[in-house]
Enzyme design. Structure first.
Site, PDB file in Angstrom:
ATOM      1  N   SER A 143       0.830  -1.200   0.000  1.00  0.00           N
ATOM      2  CA  SER A 143       0.000   0.000   0.000  1.00  0.00           C
ATOM      3  C   SER A 143       0.873   1.263   0.000  1.00  0.00           C
ATOM      4  CB  SER A 143      -0.956  -0.047   1.196  1.00  0.00           C
ATOM      5  OG  SER A 143      -1.936   0.950   1.103  1.00  0.00           O
ATOM      6  N   ASP A 357       3.750  24.175  -0.548  1.00  0.00           N
ATOM      7  CA  ASP A 357       5.132  24.085  -1.022  1.00  0.00           C
ATOM      8  C   ASP A 357       5.691  22.671  -0.868  1.00  0.00           C
ATOM      9  OD1 ASP A 357       5.196  24.142   1.743  1.00  0.00           O
ATOM     10  OD2 ASP A 357       6.928  25.482   1.877  1.00  0.00           O
ATOM     11  N   HIS A 410      -7.291  -5.544  -0.965  1.00  0.00           N
ATOM     12  CA  HIS A 410      -6.098  -4.752  -0.713  1.00  0.00           C
ATOM     13  C   HIS A 410      -5.101  -5.454   0.220  1.00  0.00           C
ATOM     14  CE1 HIS A 410      -3.939  -0.927  -0.708  1.00  0.00           C
ATOM     15  NE2 HIS A 410      -3.841  -1.004   0.602  1.00  0.00           N
TER      16      HIS A 410
END
Length: 432
Positions: A143, A357, A410
């Site tokens: 993951s 940023d 998953h």
């Protein structure tokens, strides 16, 4: 270092110090913890290293007993390092109890900005030479660990012998908004699949949500359970047995009391366990930041994008006749009001959500020229990571081989025992 034994394995604790900010190597340092695991009888063998990066963000390496899940397969040929990524597990912690030591919310947010994949990879490269003698190692990324692996391939491929990724090929350029815009339809399919399997849960889920809309419910842990918080139990639906877990939780929701029907203690305990971020607060605080790499703020993308999908609006659902749709791997501002483990971190989380940023995470030119053997399991209709995004990235990484499968959800690398890791190692080596 301390060594000890479990059935079939020898474990050794390692502690490392690394710079908080790798661009300032002489500045503040933090501690990392790693658990070395080697098969009994091979403790003195000259085995190559495999480093495991857990999913998340903000999750410590899994605590195995013996040779559980994929670990037994890995120990046939590797010495394994289960690394607690910075801020997690036995590494220097970052949570509601420790972060006030940094100062106020501005200081906390500035500190936490160093806890993304770029810093985790620099940590790995800092500790690797001392463990391997300078040799490259194999990386298994589950993951979010796969997100870290993709960054590793972008910035320090010389440290990698082989890369195996399970359910974790990220988009190289999707914004957080685009990630969640792709996610909500997948979540809806998982919810519809659950209700097809357990149609009795349609009425149960509505009844619970109605109760929560009419009553203020505070769980014994201090967690405020609102209809929206209840919806977030849908995160269970991304795992192989998650639908069944959710069903068993819902079927035991109410008990009769002298004051009428009330949510049972059993239900409340189960919900508290499923929803609390006390053990992994960075998962909530940094979740959207793992997608940020430009001058755009993530700005609570999951919450904003949810408004485009009316079926996930609990109030509208309860005012009508349709089924309640659970949400999934989405973090919302209300998490920081509902969860006592997150409330003190609300201001820091707001500052991270507003940050503009963030550094780039992936170098597409370097990935296109990749020479490291890489294989990835892509789980068909994975609720957590978009399949189309993953396959697009797979095409962008030179030589990467994929195994696309609907046999697992998953958590396939854990649920499959040795099979997923065995298949991917064979793919990476050209044996399959």
């Amino acid at each position: 270092m301390t060594s000890y034994r479990q059935p079939g394995v020898v474990l050794t604790d390692h502690r490392f110090t690394v710079p908080l900010d790798h661009s300032d190597p002489s500045g503040e340092r933090i501690e990392l913890y790693g658990r070395e695991v080697v098969a009994s009888g091979k403790a003195d063998a000259g085995l190559p290293w495999l480093v495991y990066l857990e999913g998340g963000p903000g999750c410590a390496a899994r605590r195995f007993v013996g040779q559980q899940a994929w670990l037994g397969r890995a120990l046939k040929e590797f010495r394994v390092l289960l690394l607690d990524q910075r801020g997690t597990g036995l590494s220097t912690p970052a949570d509601r109890q420790t972060l006030p030591l940094r100062g106020g919310p501005q200081d906390q947010a500035a500190y936490l900005a160093h806890f993304r994949a770029d810093s985790i990879v620099r940590d790995c490269e800092t500790i690797r030479p001392g463990l391997t003698g300078g040799a490259p190692w194999t990386l298994l990324g589950q993951s979010f660990g796969g997100f870290c692996a993709t960054h590793y391939l972008s910035t320090a491929p010389e440290g990698l012998a082989t890369v195996v990724i399970t359910g974790g090929l990220p988009s190289l350029d999707a914004t957080a908004d685009e990630v969640y815009r792709a996610a909500y339809p997948r979540i809806a399919r998982k919810v519809e699949g659950h209700y097809a399997r357990y149609p009795q849960d349609i009425g149960r889920a509505r009844r619970i949500a109605e109760h929560l809309a009419e009553h203020r419910v505070v769980l014994p842990t201090g967690y405020t359970l609102t209809p929206e918080a209840f919806q977030s139990l849908g995160i269970l639906l991304g795992g192989g047995d998650g639908s069944h877990q959710l069903h068993y939780l819902l079927e035991n929701a109410f008990v009769p009391t002298p004051g009428g029907q009330a949510l049972s203690d059993t239900f409340q305990e189960g919900v508290a366990s499923a929803l609390s971020y006390a053990g992994r607060p960075l998962y909530a605080v940094l979740h959207e930041a793992i997608y940020a790499q430009d001058d755009r703020a993530t700005a609570w993308a999951a919450e904003r994008v949810r408004a485009e999908f009316a079926r996930f609006d609990a109030a509208k659902t309860l005012a009508g006749e349709g089924p309640l749709y659970f949400t999934g791997e989405t973090i919302h501002p209300w998490h920081f009001d509902a969860d006592p483990a997150l409330r003190p971190l609300r201001e820091a989380a707001e500052l991270l959500a507003a940050r503009t940023d963030w550094a780039p995470l992936y170098d597409t030119a370097r990935l296109a020229a990749n020479e490291v053997p890489v294989a990835a399991a892509v789980y068909h209709d994975d609720m957590y990571v978009d399949t189309d995004h993953s396959l697009s990235t797979a095409r962008a990484i030179r030589g990467l081989r994929t195994w696309v499968t609907d046999e697992y959800e998953h958590d396939g690398v854990r649920a499959s025992g040795p099979r997923v890791l065995d298949r991917l190692l064979a793919l990476a080596r050209g044996e399959d």
